[in-house]
Design an enzyme around this catalytic site. Structure first.
Site, PDB file in Angstrom:
ATOM      1  N   LYS A 222       0.813  -1.184   0.000  1.00  0.00           N
ATOM      2  CA  LYS A 222       0.000   0.000   0.000  1.00  0.00           C
ATOM      3  C   LYS A 222       0.864   1.259   0.000  1.00  0.00           C
ATOM      4  CE  LYS A 222      -3.650  -2.101   2.669  1.00  0.00           C
ATOM      5  NZ  LYS A 222      -4.384  -2.084   3.923  1.00  0.00           N
TER       6      LYS A 222
ATOM      7  N   PHE B 184      13.470   5.848  11.056  1.00  0.00           N
ATOM      8  CA  PHE B 184      12.114   5.345  10.840  1.00  0.00           C
ATOM      9  C   PHE B 184      11.299   6.479  10.250  1.00  0.00           C
ATOM     10  CE2 PHE B 184       7.754   4.443  12.112  1.00  0.00           C
ATOM     11  CZ  PHE B 184       7.629   3.144  11.665  1.00  0.00           C
TER      12      PHE B 184
ATOM     13  N   ASP C 142      14.702  -0.886   1.845  1.00  0.00           N
ATOM     14  CA  ASP C 142      15.358  -0.950   3.142  1.00  0.00           C
ATOM     15  C   ASP C 142      16.437  -2.036   3.072  1.00  0.00           C
ATOM     16  OD1 ASP C 142      15.956  -1.211   5.892  1.00  0.00           O
ATOM     17  OD2 ASP C 142      13.936  -0.706   6.486  1.00  0.00           O
TER      18      ASP C 142
ATOM     19  N   GLU D  13       8.167   1.565  -5.921  1.00  0.00           N
ATOM     20  CA  GLU D  13       8.202   1.194  -4.508  1.00  0.00           C
ATOM     21  C   GLU D  13       8.409   2.444  -3.667  1.00  0.00           C
ATOM     22  OE1 GLU D  13       7.361  -0.570  -2.141  1.00  0.00           O
ATOM     23  OE2 GLU D  13       8.762  -2.210  -1.875  1.00  0.00           O
ATOM     24  N   ASP D  14       7.863   2.447  -2.442  1.00  0.00           N
ATOM     25  CA  ASP D  14       8.031   3.602  -1.575  1.00  0.00           C
ATOM     26  C   ASP D  14       9.438   3.674  -0.986  1.00  0.00           C
ATOM     27  OD1 ASP D  14       7.665   1.410   0.094  1.00  0.00           O
ATOM     28  OD2 ASP D  14       6.100   2.325   1.313  1.00  0.00           O
TER      29      ASP D  14
END
Length: 193
Positions: free
Chosen positions: A40, A148, A99, A95-96
């Site tokens: 999402k 984060f 990582d 993609e956001d």
């Protein structure tokens, strides 16, 4: 109440989308790429990016889950498949954030097995210091340190997705929602967070 520090401004996000949109437009002249958003988290970035591409495109989505809360689960779960065949297509994955690279490494291998003509990855954010694989996106909006990040599609257990990007101390992330919704779009101006 956890502290949320502004990290990327609305103007910077717009500039990233414009720059990546121009690059995709240049790279795919004369083609109609299939752009697949990874749900999402990619949704705000995906929408803003696609509007900056000035050539015909087709869009589709995949839902890939690899995190439980803020912890990588170690397993990749493909929850939806692309609704358009990708064989012999020029495919762009949006993609956001990249990582550890584990999710994208596995997804890339899966999509490559479908025999697209070309397969590229565009990511809004990249955390190279967290990489545990040799995966590298073809286009990155911004490399970031190991913080984060929440907002602009990046979430903490599907909350905070509507904010503009800010950072939260990991020790505060688990308290972020503690049984009630502490933050809303009224609490944060999209121009400052």
């Amino acid at each position: 109440m956890p502290t949320i520090t502004p990290f990327i401004t609305e103007t910077e996000l717009q500039t990233i989308c414009q720059t990546l949109g121009r690059q995709i437009t240049t790279d795919y002249q004369g083609k109609t790429p299939l752009i697949i958003g990874i749900l999402k988290g990619c949704q705000p970035f995906f929408s803003d990016l696609v509007r900056q591409i000035t050539l015909p495109v087709e869009i589709s989505y995949l839902k890939v889950r690899s995190y439980t809360g803020i912890t990588f689960s170690g397993a990749i779960h493909l929850e939806l498949d692309a609704d358009i065949a990708i064989t012999h297509r020029d495919v762009i994955i949006v993609e956001d954030i990249i990582d550890t690279g584990t999710t994208m490494t596995n997804l890339y291998a899966f999509l490559r097995s479908k025999q697209p003509n070309s397969l590229k990855v565009v990511a809004l954010l990249d955390k190279p210091s967290r990489r545990t694989t040799d995966f590298h996106a073809d286009c990155i909006g911004k490399s970031i340190p190991n913080v984060f990040v929440t907002g602009y599609g990046l979430d903490y257990t599907v909350r905070g997705i509507h904010w503009y990007a800010g950072t939260v101390q990991r020790r505060d992330a688990s308290r972020l929602y503690g049984g009630r919704h502490l933050f809303s779009s009224r609490n944060f101006s999209p121009r400052t967070v």
